[in-house]
Design a protein around this motif. Structure first.
Motif, PDB file in Angstrom:
ATOM      1  N   UNK A 131       0.839  -1.205   0.000  1.00  9.58           N
ATOM      2  CA  UNK A 131       0.000   0.000   0.000  1.00  9.58           C
ATOM      3  C   UNK A 131       0.869   1.248   0.000  1.00  9.58           C
ATOM      4  N   UNK A 132       1.925   1.249   0.814  1.00  4.72           N
ATOM      5  CA  UNK A 132       2.830   2.397   0.887  1.00  4.72           C
ATOM      6  C   UNK A 132       3.472   2.700  -0.465  1.00  4.72           C
ATOM      7  N   UNK A 133       3.730   1.642  -1.237  1.00  8.91           N
ATOM      8  CA  UNK A 133       4.394   1.814  -2.527  1.00  8.91           C
ATOM      9  C   UNK A 133       3.420   2.142  -3.657  1.00  8.91           C
ATOM     10  N   UNK A 134       2.148   1.832  -3.461  1.00  9.85           N
ATOM     11  CA  UNK A 134       1.170   1.982  -4.548  1.00  9.85           C
ATOM     12  C   UNK A 134       0.035   2.952  -4.214  1.00  9.85           C
ATOM     13  N   UNK A 138      -4.713   5.255  -8.577  1.00 13.05           N
ATOM     14  CA  UNK A 138      -6.119   5.588  -8.304  1.00 13.05           C
ATOM     15  C   UNK A 138      -7.019   4.361  -8.170  1.00 13.05           C
ATOM     16  N   UNK A 139      -6.558   3.221  -8.669  1.00 18.66           N
ATOM     17  CA  UNK A 139      -7.354   1.991  -8.581  1.00 18.66           C
ATOM     18  C   UNK A 139      -7.082   1.185  -7.307  1.00 18.66           C
ATOM     19  N   UNK A 140      -6.178   1.695  -6.476  1.00 18.07           N
ATOM     20  CA  UNK A 140      -5.829   0.943  -5.270  1.00 18.07           C
ATOM     21  C   UNK A 140      -7.018   0.871  -4.321  1.00 18.07           C
ATOM     22  N   UNK A 141      -7.434  -0.342  -4.004  1.00 28.04           N
ATOM     23  CA  UNK A 141      -8.505  -0.566  -3.028  1.00 28.04           C
ATOM     24  C   UNK A 141      -8.300  -1.942  -2.411  1.00 28.04           C
ATOM     25  N   UNK A 147      -6.230  -9.272  -4.366  1.00 33.56           N
ATOM     26  CA  UNK A 147      -5.874  -9.977  -5.603  1.00 33.56           C
ATOM     27  C   UNK A 147      -4.359 -10.092  -5.738  1.00 33.56           C
ATOM     28  N   UNK A 148      -3.644  -9.057  -5.349  1.00 34.16           N
ATOM     29  CA  UNK A 148      -2.186  -9.066  -5.422  1.00 34.16           C
ATOM     30  C   UNK A 148      -1.596 -10.175  -4.553  1.00 34.16           C
ATOM     31  N   UNK A 168      -8.328  -2.015   6.487  1.00 37.81           N
ATOM     32  CA  UNK A 168      -7.397  -1.863   5.364  1.00 37.81           C
ATOM     33  C   UNK A 168      -7.710  -0.612   4.551  1.00 37.81           C
ATOM     34  N   UNK A 169      -8.995  -0.350   4.322  1.00 36.18           N
ATOM     35  CA  UNK A 169      -9.375   0.857   3.585  1.00 36.18           C
ATOM     36  C   UNK A 169      -9.007   2.104   4.382  1.00 36.18           C
ATOM     37  N   UNK A 170      -9.179   2.055   5.697  1.00 34.68           N
ATOM     38  CA  UNK A 170      -8.768   3.184   6.553  1.00 34.68           C
ATOM     39  C   UNK A 170      -7.277   3.430   6.411  1.00 34.68           C
ATOM     40  N   UNK A 171      -6.501   2.349   6.354  1.00 37.42           N
ATOM     41  CA  UNK A 171      -5.047   2.499   6.232  1.00 37.42           C
ATOM     42  C   UNK A 171      -4.681   3.129   4.894  1.00 37.42           C
ATOM     43  N   UNK A 172      -5.322   2.684   3.823  1.00 36.71           N
ATOM     44  CA  UNK A 172      -5.065   3.264   2.500  1.00 36.71           C
ATOM     45  C   UNK A 172      -5.354   4.761   2.521  1.00 36.71           C
ATOM     46  N   UNK A 173      -6.486   5.137   3.103  1.00 39.11           N
ATOM     47  CA  UNK A 173      -6.877   6.545   3.176  1.00 39.11           C
ATOM     48  C   UNK A 173      -5.883   7.345   4.015  1.00 39.11           C
ATOM     49  N   UNK A 174      -5.465   6.766   5.146  1.00 40.09           N
ATOM     50  CA  UNK A 174      -4.530   7.476   6.028  1.00 40.09           C
ATOM     51  C   UNK A 174      -3.186   7.691   5.345  1.00 40.09           C
ATOM     52  N   UNK A 175      -2.696   6.674   4.625  1.00 40.95           N
ATOM     53  CA  UNK A 175      -1.430   6.813   3.906  1.00 40.95           C
ATOM     54  C   UNK A 175      -1.526   7.937   2.876  1.00 40.95           C
TER      55      UNK A 175
END
Length: 198
Positions: A131-134, A138-141, A147-148, A168-175
């Protein structure tokens, strides 16, 4: 008329339960094939008998999942979805194939994620790194991350939240928010460019 709807002795159910708990799909599917072969005449004569067997199998699956979770695993199994997909089956072959798919899903969950905390921690660590790298994609969810790592989204999300106390979605948003704040502080990028970058 025989009072026996179908033949599924407790010994066979125990063998099937053990196979699922071990993640042994080949053995579980063999038991399923044997059971359908033994009962083919009864099932062919009455779709209701086949459905009764199907619901008994789902009850056993529910018990297996509960027992595995009580023993330290964290399986998330979409029981309602599986039950609905089985109820939608219109032929005996469809039922058998669907049950086989469910067995495969359970065995895959069993084999892909070990029950040791170190293994779970390593997966979550890799997920966070991914997540940190990607984050700029815009398609990251959650579905893309699952799937990865070839792990079912519901299970990976549950594992992630248990380990981090954060969805996990909270983490993506926070990053993304943290990266945007860094860009604001350390670059001359406009807000529009930053928004596009995160």
């Amino acid at each position: 008329q025989s009072k026996v709807l179908y033949h599924f002795p407790i010994e066979r159910e125990i063998r099937l339960s053990i196979a699922l708990k071990r993640g042994d799909y080949a053995s579980a599917n063999q038991i399923l094939e044997e059971t359908f072969e033994i009962n083919l005449k009864n099932f062919s004569a009455s779709i209701l008998m086949a459905r009764c067997f199907m619901y008994e199998i789902m009850g056993m699956i529910s018990r297996v999942i509960i027992e595995m979770n009580e023993n330290g695993r964290e399986f998330v199994f979409e029981y309602g979805d599986a039950l609905k997909s089985l109820a939608d089956c219109t032929t005996i072959i469809d039922m058998k194939n669907k049950i086989s798919e469910i067995f495969k899903e359970i065995c895959d969950m069993n084999s892909k994620v070990d029950d040791t905390s170190g293994r779970v921690e390593e997966i979550v660590k890799q997920v966070k790194e991914y997540i940190d790298q990607n984050f700029a994609n815009p398609n990251l969810n959650c579905n893309m991350v699952a799937a990865e790592f070839n792990i079912k989204n519901t299970y990976l999300s549950s594992m992630f939240k248990k380990q981090t106390s954060e969805g996990m979605l909270e983490y993506i948003t926070r990053v993304r928010i943290e990266k945007a704040m860094e860009f604001l502080k350390n670059t001359d990028m406009t807000i529009e460019k930053i928004a596009a970058a995160v």
